[in-house]
Design a protein around this motif. Structure first.
Motif, mmCIF file in Angstrom:
data_model
loop_
_atom_site.group_PDB
_atom_site.id
_atom_site.type_symbol
_atom_site.label_atom_id
_atom_site.label_comp_id
_atom_site.label_asym_id
_atom_site.label_seq_id
_atom_site.Cartn_x
_atom_site.Cartn_y
_atom_site.Cartn_z
ATOM 1 N N ARG A 1 3.475 16.107 28.172
ATOM 2 C CA ARG A 1 3.058 16.354 29.555
ATOM 3 C C ARG A 1 2.618 15.086 30.251
ATOM 4 O O ARG A 1 2.621 15.026 31.483
ATOM 5 N N ALA A 2 2.195 14.074 29.473
ATOM 6 C CA ALA A 2 1.868 12.811 30.114
ATOM 7 C C ALA A 2 3.147 12.114 30.567
ATOM 8 O O ALA A 2 3.176 11.430 31.589
ATOM 9 N N VAL B 1 1.721 18.052 22.752
ATOM 10 C CA VAL B 1 1.777 18.635 24.086
ATOM 11 C C VAL B 1 1.273 17.623 25.111
ATOM 12 O O VAL B 1 1.878 17.426 26.173
ATOM 13 N N TRP B 2 0.182 16.942 24.759
ATOM 14 C CA TRP B 2 -0.393 15.938 25.658
ATOM 15 C C TRP B 2 0.635 14.840 25.934
ATOM 16 O O TRP B 2 0.858 14.440 27.082
ATOM 17 N N LEU C 1 -0.231 19.383 17.213
ATOM 18 C CA LEU C 1 0.502 20.057 18.276
ATOM 19 C C LEU C 1 -0.155 19.778 19.630
ATOM 20 O O LEU C 1 0.531 19.543 20.630
ATOM 21 N N GLY C 2 -1.503 19.764 19.666
ATOM 22 C CA GLY C 2 -2.200 19.445 20.907
ATOM 23 C C GLY C 2 -1.847 18.057 21.398
ATOM 24 O O GLY C 2 -1.559 17.852 22.582
ATOM 25 N N LEU C 3 -1.813 17.081 20.473
ATOM 26 C CA LEU C 3 -1.483 15.712 20.868
ATOM 27 C C LEU C 3 -0.032 15.624 21.336
ATOM 28 O O LEU C 3 0.281 14.912 22.295
ATOM 29 N N ALA D 1 -4.606 14.605 33.037
ATOM 30 C CA ALA D 1 -3.712 15.637 33.573
ATOM 31 C C ALA D 1 -2.887 16.316 32.481
ATOM 32 O O ALA D 1 -2.728 17.533 32.482
ATOM 33 N N GLY D 2 -2.353 15.524 31.520
ATOM 34 C CA GLY D 2 -1.471 16.110 30.519
ATOM 35 C C GLY D 2 -2.201 17.004 29.534
ATOM 36 O O GLY D 2 -1.598 17.819 28.851
ATOM 37 N N PHE E 1 -5.281 23.677 22.339
ATOM 38 C CA PHE E 1 -4.900 23.397 20.951
ATOM 39 C C PHE E 1 -5.960 22.556 20.257
ATOM 40 O O PHE E 1 -6.342 22.825 19.115
ATOM 41 N N LEU E 2 -6.425 21.498 20.935
ATOM 42 C CA LEU E 2 -7.418 20.629 20.300
ATOM 43 C C LEU E 2 -8.701 21.410 20.014
ATOM 44 O O LEU E 2 -9.298 21.268 18.946
ATOM 45 N N VAL F 1 8.170 25.776 22.623
ATOM 46 C CA VAL F 1 6.842 25.741 21.999
ATOM 47 C C VAL F 1 5.831 25.052 22.917
ATOM 48 O O VAL F 1 4.764 25.590 23.200
ATOM 49 N N THR F 2 6.194 23.857 23.418
ATOM 50 C CA THR F 2 5.171 23.098 24.132
ATOM 51 C C THR F 2 5.021 23.536 25.582
ATOM 52 O O THR F 2 3.950 23.393 26.148
ATOM 53 N N LEU F 3 6.081 24.068 26.208
ATOM 54 C CA LEU F 3 5.937 24.460 27.607
ATOM 55 C C LEU F 3 5.508 25.908 27.750
ATOM 56 O O LEU F 3 4.628 26.236 28.535
ATOM 57 N N LEU G 1 -3.051 23.928 28.060
ATOM 58 C CA LEU G 1 -2.559 24.150 26.702
ATOM 59 C C LEU G 1 -2.990 23.067 25.719
ATOM 60 O O LEU G 1 -3.455 23.365 24.617
ATOM 61 N N GLY G 2 -2.864 21.794 26.123
ATOM 62 C CA GLY G 2 -3.202 20.708 25.206
ATOM 63 C C GLY G 2 -4.643 20.799 24.757
ATOM 64 O O GLY G 2 -4.951 20.736 23.551
ATOM 65 N N PHE H 1 -3.149 22.111 14.439
ATOM 66 C CA PHE H 1 -3.559 22.311 15.836
ATOM 67 C C PHE H 1 -3.698 20.969 16.541
ATOM 68 O O PHE H 1 -3.245 20.794 17.668
ATOM 69 N N PHE H 2 -4.356 19.998 15.850
ATOM 70 C CA PHE H 2 -4.553 18.689 16.480
ATOM 71 C C PHE H 2 -3.217 18.043 16.796
ATOM 72 O O PHE H 2 -2.995 17.549 17.905
ATOM 73 N N ALA I 1 2.213 19.110 33.921
ATOM 74 C CA ALA I 1 0.760 19.211 33.760
ATOM 75 C C ALA I 1 0.248 20.409 34.548
ATOM 76 O O ALA I 1 0.731 20.705 35.650
ATOM 77 N N GLU I 2 -0.731 21.105 33.969
ATOM 78 C CA GLU I 2 -1.251 22.281 34.656
ATOM 79 C C GLU I 2 -2.187 21.861 35.782
ATOM 80 O O GLU I 2 -2.877 20.854 35.661
ATOM 81 N N GLY J 1 -8.226 23.573 17.098
ATOM 82 C CA GLY J 1 -8.302 22.755 15.895
ATOM 83 C C GLY J 1 -9.740 22.535 15.470
ATOM 84 O O GLY J 1 -10.074 22.643 14.289
#
Lengths: 220, 203
Positions: free
Chosen positions: A198-199, A194-195, A190-192, B175-176, B184-185, A20-22, B180-181, A187-188, A205-206, B188
């Protein structure tokens, strides 16, 4: 050695290469069912079952599927399995199947199932394919359960319907955040998530889409 | 007529496929890096949804619904559990046919968004449209309007997201969060904005 590679196949998709996250695979149906933990769990079990069974079947007949029509064959196998799961849910867990609405049927077009069939089960023997499918299914389930837990806990103060945080209406201290039950919070979260991943694993990180010009060079 | 208009607006804004039902997110996120790609995807989605939802309605009514085989002497027969297989077949055939016809008769349009058509065979939003249509018992006209409205809503959302992401390409994000991140935000926030439409159509 063989056991070690199997373990590797099983554990890498859990967090490091989480589907999911990658790879953004399979989120289509993932987020809609996470308003409470029990629907998230049901969905996880259903998806993992379909994933493992379809990987096993496709891997068994991998030498007999003509390359040109393989997508149709794969979709048919997946769709048949989904119909079986859907009927089982409707027969034994009618309430939950009503709340999951069309999302169980949508496992058919879940990119994760076809993605694993196409990239792994099609080229590998049965055992590694099943292990790979189980690993990916559990990686997907992990994300679903984490988001489902957070949304139900902070949206309603309950877990699996059991009160955990006592709400203000019951004389407790907790005011439910109704935003958590709405679509944007998924969404928020899942975004957090992923962050966060990746951190921690910074190699995921892209790269920058545009490199900014160096200021000092431009000034000279 | 007003009912159909309300249904269109409801499918487009209130029950926006990607933003409120999370359908079609894979392509939604993958193809929202550039506005021209997003536009092509949006047009293809509207076309395919507008065609397949009413087509699947006809297939469901004639072949699958409980009692549909009454004329052949099987009034008890209920094939609705096969609808998943039938819908996927119809969608795959429609997409393939559409691609061939466009390539033959309007090659310029095919060059512009033909590349997105094959993707739509296994798209959650397309199949989801047909499944919602059965669950909510829309008739033929309602199905067509619902399909077009959902497609237009998807197009609107994906173009908006692509425009925002295009602007953010120059931003110095952590960076993270890049890619994608951030997507998503942003989705949202778009979804939060669209939830303001919830009161627009009362039914």
């Amino acid at each position: 050695m063989a056991r070690r590679t199997l373990r590797h196949i099983f554990f890498t998709p859990l967090i490091r290469e989480n589907p999911v996250t990658l790879q953004i695979l399979g989120i289509c149906s993932a987020l809609a069912v996470t308003t409470s933990l029990d629907t998230a769990l049901t969905m996880s079990v259903a998806l993992t079952t379909v994933l493992v069974l379809s990987a096993a079947i496709i891997s068994l007949i991998r030498r007999h599927i003509p390359v040109s029509i393989r997508l149709i064959v794969q979709i048919l196998i997946v769709a048949s399995l989904v119909i079986v799961i859907d009927q089982v849910l409707q027969a034994y867990f009618f309430d939950i199947s009503q709340r999951l609405s069309v999302f169980v049927s949508l496992i058919t077009t879940n990119c994760l199932v076809l993605g694993r069939a196409e990239s792994f089960a099609r080229h590998n023997p049965v055992l590694p394919s099943v292990v790979d499918a189980a690993g990916n299914g559990l990686g997907y389930s992990l994300i679903l359960v984490v988001i489902g837990t957070l949304r139900e806990l902070f949206g309603k103060g309950t877990l699996m319907g059991v009160p955990v945080l006592r709400t203000v209406e019951d004389g407790g201290w907790f005011t439910p955040l109704s935003l958590m039950l709405l679509a944007p919070s998924a969404f928020f979260l899942l975004g957090l998530l992923v962050w966060a991943i990746r951190a921690t694993l910074s190699e995921q990180a892209e790269p920058l889409a545009h490199t900014p010009p160096d200021r000092r060079e431009a000034a000279e | 007529m007003t009912d159909l208009g309300a249904l269109f607006l409801r499918a487009m804004f209130v029950e926006n496929m990607p933003l409120t039902f999370f359908l079609g997110l894979c392509t939604f996120l993958a193809l929202s890096r550039r506005v021209d790609a997003a536009l092509g995807l949006g047009v293809a989605m509207t076309l395919v949804l507008g065609l397949t939802v009413p087509l699947n309605r006809v297939v469901y009514d004639l072949l699958l619904a409980p009692g549909a085989w009454g004329w052949a002497g099987y009034p008890e027969l209920d094939l609705s559990y096969l609808s998943l297989l039938a819908f996927i077949g119809v969608i795959a055939a429609t997409v393939q046919l559409l691609e061939i016809l466009l390539q033959r008769f309007v090659p310029t349009i095919h060059a512009a968004f033909g590349a997105f058509l094959p993707l739509l065979t296994v798209q959650c939003a397309i199949l989801g449209g047909s499944l919602f249509m059965v669950e909510r018992r829309y008739d033929l006209a309602e199905s067509a309007v619902f399909g077009l409205g959902s497609g237009a809503g998807f197009a609107l959302a994906v173009i908006m997201l692509a425009a925002i992401r295009g602007r953010l390409a120059y931003a110095d994000l952590p960076a993270g969060l890049r890619g994608l991140g951030a997507a998503f935000l942003l989705t949202g926030m778009l979804s939060l904005g669209f939830s303001a439409f919830a009161q627009m159509v009362t039914s």
